[in-house]
Design a protein around this motif. Structure first.
Motif, PDB file in Angstrom:
ATOM      1  N   ALA A   4     -64.949   6.243  32.407  1.00 19.90           N
ATOM      2  CA  ALA A   4     -63.506   5.973  32.083  1.00 19.90           C
ATOM      3  C   ALA A   4     -62.996   7.700  32.358  1.00 19.90           C
ATOM      4  O   ALA A   4     -63.447   8.558  32.253  1.00 19.90           O
ATOM      5  CB  ALA A   4     -63.857   6.363  30.539  1.00 19.90           C
ATOM      6  N   ALA A   5     -61.598   7.616  32.131  1.00 19.43           N
ATOM      7  CA  ALA A   5     -60.584   8.504  32.346  1.00 19.43           C
ATOM      8  C   ALA A   5     -60.885   9.623  31.606  1.00 19.43           C
ATOM      9  O   ALA A   5     -60.736  11.074  31.638  1.00 19.43           O
ATOM     10  CB  ALA A   5     -59.056   8.480  32.695  1.00 19.43           C
ATOM     11  N   ASP A   6     -61.169   9.382  29.988  1.00 21.38           N
ATOM     12  CA  ASP A   6     -60.910  10.258  29.230  1.00 21.38           C
ATOM     13  C   ASP A   6     -62.815  10.850  29.213  1.00 21.38           C
ATOM     14  O   ASP A   6     -62.478  12.266  28.875  1.00 21.38           O
ATOM     15  CB  ASP A   6     -60.945  10.261  27.579  1.00 21.38           C
ATOM     16  N   GLU A   7     -63.603  10.663  29.844  1.00 30.56           N
ATOM     17  CA  GLU A   7     -64.275  11.389  30.494  1.00 30.56           C
ATOM     18  C   GLU A   7     -64.841  12.486  31.247  1.00 30.56           C
ATOM     19  O   GLU A   7     -65.303  13.022  31.583  1.00 30.56           O
ATOM     20  CB  GLU A   7     -65.893   9.985  30.723  1.00 30.56           C
ATOM     21  N   ILE A   8     -63.656  11.269  32.257  1.00 35.29           N
ATOM     22  CA  ILE A   8     -63.303  12.778  33.419  1.00 35.29           C
ATOM     23  C   ILE A   8     -62.778  14.105  32.888  1.00 35.29           C
ATOM     24  O   ILE A   8     -62.992  15.324  33.022  1.00 35.29           O
ATOM     25  CB  ILE A   8     -62.237  11.646  34.559  1.00 35.29           C
ATOM     26  N   VAL A   9     -61.649  13.629  32.001  1.00 30.52           N
ATOM     27  CA  VAL A   9     -61.108  15.039  31.546  1.00 30.52           C
ATOM     28  C   VAL A   9     -62.377  15.436  30.719  1.00 30.52           C
ATOM     29  O   VAL A   9     -62.028  17.846  31.087  1.00 30.52           O
ATOM     30  CB  VAL A   9     -59.830  14.822  30.540  1.00 30.52           C
ATOM     31  N   ALA A  10     -62.792  15.223  29.940  1.00 30.69           N
ATOM     32  CA  ALA A  10     -63.666  16.164  28.955  1.00 30.69           C
ATOM     33  C   ALA A  10     -64.672  16.987  29.878  1.00 30.69           C
ATOM     34  O   ALA A  10     -64.897  18.284  29.843  1.00 30.69           O
ATOM     35  CB  ALA A  10     -64.549  15.123  28.448  1.00 30.69           C
ATOM     36  N   ILE A  23     -54.935  12.587  34.489  1.00 31.02           N
ATOM     37  CA  ILE A  23     -55.424  11.755  35.347  1.00 31.02           C
ATOM     38  C   ILE A  23     -54.569  10.268  35.536  1.00 31.02           C
ATOM     39  O   ILE A  23     -54.115  10.111  34.518  1.00 31.02           O
ATOM     40  CB  ILE A  23     -57.053  11.357  34.587  1.00 31.02           C
ATOM     41  N   THR A  24     -54.984  10.178  36.270  1.00 30.34           N
ATOM     42  CA  THR A  24     -53.817   8.615  36.917  1.00 30.34           C
ATOM     43  C   THR A  24     -54.978   7.377  37.455  1.00 30.34           C
ATOM     44  O   THR A  24     -55.527   7.496  38.823  1.00 30.34           O
ATOM     45  CB  THR A  24     -52.709   8.715  37.663  1.00 30.34           C
ATOM     46  N   ASP A  25     -55.053   6.545  37.220  1.00 30.40           N
ATOM     47  CA  ASP A  25     -55.868   5.084  38.204  1.00 30.40           C
ATOM     48  C   ASP A  25     -54.929   4.492  38.651  1.00 30.40           C
ATOM     49  O   ASP A  25     -54.271   4.205  38.234  1.00 30.40           O
ATOM     50  CB  ASP A  25     -56.320   4.070  36.308  1.00 30.40           C
ATOM     51  N   LEU A  26     -55.453   5.247  39.773  1.00 32.32           N
ATOM     52  CA  LEU A  26     -54.114   4.355  41.032  1.00 32.32           C
ATOM     53  C   LEU A  26     -54.661   2.822  41.369  1.00 32.32           C
ATOM     54  O   LEU A  26     -53.861   2.269  41.397  1.00 32.32           O
ATOM     55  CB  LEU A  26     -55.394   5.195  41.980  1.00 32.32           C
ATOM     56  N   ALA A  27     -55.605   2.449  41.245  1.00 34.20           N
ATOM     57  CA  ALA A  27     -56.199   0.668  41.504  1.00 34.20           C
ATOM     58  C   ALA A  27     -56.235   0.583  40.148  1.00 34.20           C
ATOM     59  O   ALA A  27     -56.199  -1.794  40.047  1.00 34.20           O
ATOM     60  CB  ALA A  27     -57.271   1.094  41.558  1.00 34.20           C
ATOM     61  N   GLY A  28     -55.978   0.730  38.885  1.00 34.01           N
ATOM     62  CA  GLY A  28     -56.725  -0.050  37.886  1.00 34.01           C
ATOM     63  C   GLY A  28     -57.873  -0.505  37.518  1.00 34.01           C
ATOM     64  O   GLY A  28     -58.085  -1.807  36.485  1.00 34.01           O
ATOM     65  N   ASP A  29     -58.342  -0.213  38.311  1.00 36.32           N
ATOM     66  CA  ASP A  29     -59.905  -0.533  37.921  1.00 36.32           C
ATOM     67  C   ASP A  29     -60.521   0.176  37.225  1.00 36.32           C
ATOM     68  O   ASP A  29     -61.903  -0.300  37.048  1.00 36.32           O
ATOM     69  CB  ASP A  29     -60.294  -0.879  39.254  1.00 36.32           C
ATOM     70  N   GLY A  30     -59.899   1.401  36.490  1.00 29.08           N
ATOM     71  CA  GLY A  30     -61.438   2.172  36.636  1.00 29.08           C
ATOM     72  C   GLY A  30     -62.318   2.887  37.433  1.00 29.08           C
ATOM     73  O   GLY A  30     -63.257   3.394  36.526  1.00 29.08           O
ATOM     74  N   ASP A  31     -61.770   2.656  38.726  1.00 28.94           N
ATOM     75  CA  ASP A  31     -62.691   3.025  39.796  1.00 28.94           C
ATOM     76  C   ASP A  31     -62.128   3.838  40.838  1.00 28.94           C
ATOM     77  O   ASP A  31     -63.341   4.971  41.499  1.00 28.94           O
ATOM     78  CB  ASP A  31     -62.920   1.723  40.867  1.00 28.94           C
ATOM     79  N   HIS A  32     -61.212   4.228  40.895  1.00 28.82           N
ATOM     80  CA  HIS A  32     -59.783   5.258  41.848  1.00 28.82           C
ATOM     81  C   HIS A  32     -59.095   5.751  40.831  1.00 28.82           C
ATOM     82  O   HIS A  32     -57.950   5.184  40.479  1.00 28.82           O
ATOM     83  CB  HIS A  32     -59.886   4.165  43.096  1.00 28.82           C
ATOM     84  N   TYR A  33     -59.334   6.949  40.910  1.00 25.67           N
ATOM     85  CA  TYR A  33     -58.808   7.835  39.461  1.00 25.67           C
ATOM     86  C   TYR A  33     -57.820   8.781  40.903  1.00 25.67           C
ATOM     87  O   TYR A  33     -58.493   9.221  41.598  1.00 25.67           O
ATOM     88  CB  TYR A  33     -59.216   8.833  38.990  1.00 25.67           C
ATOM     89  N   ALA A  34     -56.358   9.659  40.111  1.00 24.47           N
ATOM     90  CA  ALA A  34     -56.199  11.096  40.583  1.00 24.47           C
ATOM     91  C   ALA A  34     -56.556  11.999  39.402  1.00 24.47           C
ATOM     92  O   ALA A  34     -55.712  11.521  38.816  1.00 24.47           O
ATOM     93  CB  ALA A  34     -54.616  10.751  41.555  1.00 24.47           C
ATOM     94  N   ALA A  35     -56.783  13.106  40.142  1.00 26.07           N
ATOM     95  CA  ALA A  35     -56.906  14.597  39.059  1.00 26.07           C
ATOM     96  C   ALA A  35     -55.699  15.559  39.589  1.00 26.07           C
ATOM     97  O   ALA A  35     -56.001  15.476  40.442  1.00 26.07           O
ATOM     98  CB  ALA A  35     -57.993  14.213  38.915  1.00 26.07           C
ATOM     99  N   ARG A  36     -54.835  15.687  38.644  1.00 28.64           N
ATOM    100  CA  ARG A  36     -54.438  16.585  38.343  1.00 28.64           C
ATOM    101  C   ARG A  36     -54.676  17.572  37.798  1.00 28.64           C
ATOM    102  O   ARG A  36     -54.630  17.698  36.104  1.00 28.64           O
ATOM    103  CB  ARG A  36     -52.983  16.740  38.502  1.00 28.64           C
ATOM    104  N   VAL A  37     -55.250  18.663  38.520  1.00 30.03           N
ATOM    105  CA  VAL A  37     -55.998  19.769  37.323  1.00 30.03           C
ATOM    106  C   VAL A  37     -55.316  21.505  37.754  1.00 30.03           C
ATOM    107  O   VAL A  37     -55.269  21.724  38.747  1.00 30.03           O
ATOM    108  CB  VAL A  37     -57.354  19.964  38.162  1.00 30.03           C
ATOM    109  N   VAL A  38     -54.682  21.607  36.371  1.00 36.72           N
ATOM    110  CA  VAL A  38     -53.958  23.243  36.765  1.00 36.72           C
ATOM    111  C   VAL A  38     -54.498  24.211  35.536  1.00 36.72           C
ATOM    112  O   VAL A  38     -55.154  23.914  34.669  1.00 36.72           O
ATOM    113  CB  VAL A  38     -52.642  22.894  36.139  1.00 36.72           C
TER     114      VAL A  38
END
Length: 79
Positions: A4-10, A23-38
């Motif tokens: 889950a995206a919120d788990e990645i963030v945590a 976090i952006t879900d690139l494919a809508g499948d919960g398996d391919h994400y983009a993350a921008r970390v500042v």
């Protein structure tokens, strides 16, 4: 089971406490994400090392539970 995206963030915020994570879900499948970390901790650090810090924060989940992560890392802009 996809991560889950919120788990990645945590995980990233735990490993890099000052991080702003988007976090952006690139494919809508919960398996391919983009993350921008500042993070201020990235200032003056080579991009490869910045990415390594994010992967370390994910605790070895890359390539396993987390299939794909397009990663952008930056220090905050000085405005």
């Amino acid at each position: 089971m996809p991560m889950a995206a919120d788990e990645i963030v945590a995980l990233i915020r735990t490993g890099i406490p000052d991080a702003e994570v988007e976090i952006t879900d690139l494919a809508g499948d919960g398996d391919h994400y983009a993350a921008r970390v500042v993070s201020e901790s990235f200032r003056g650090v080579p991009r490869v090392r910045q990415h390594q810090r994010v992967y370390e924060a994910l605790g070895g989940r890359m390539g396993g539970v987390l299939h794909a992560l397009q990663l952008t890392t930056v220090a905050p802009s000085k405005e």
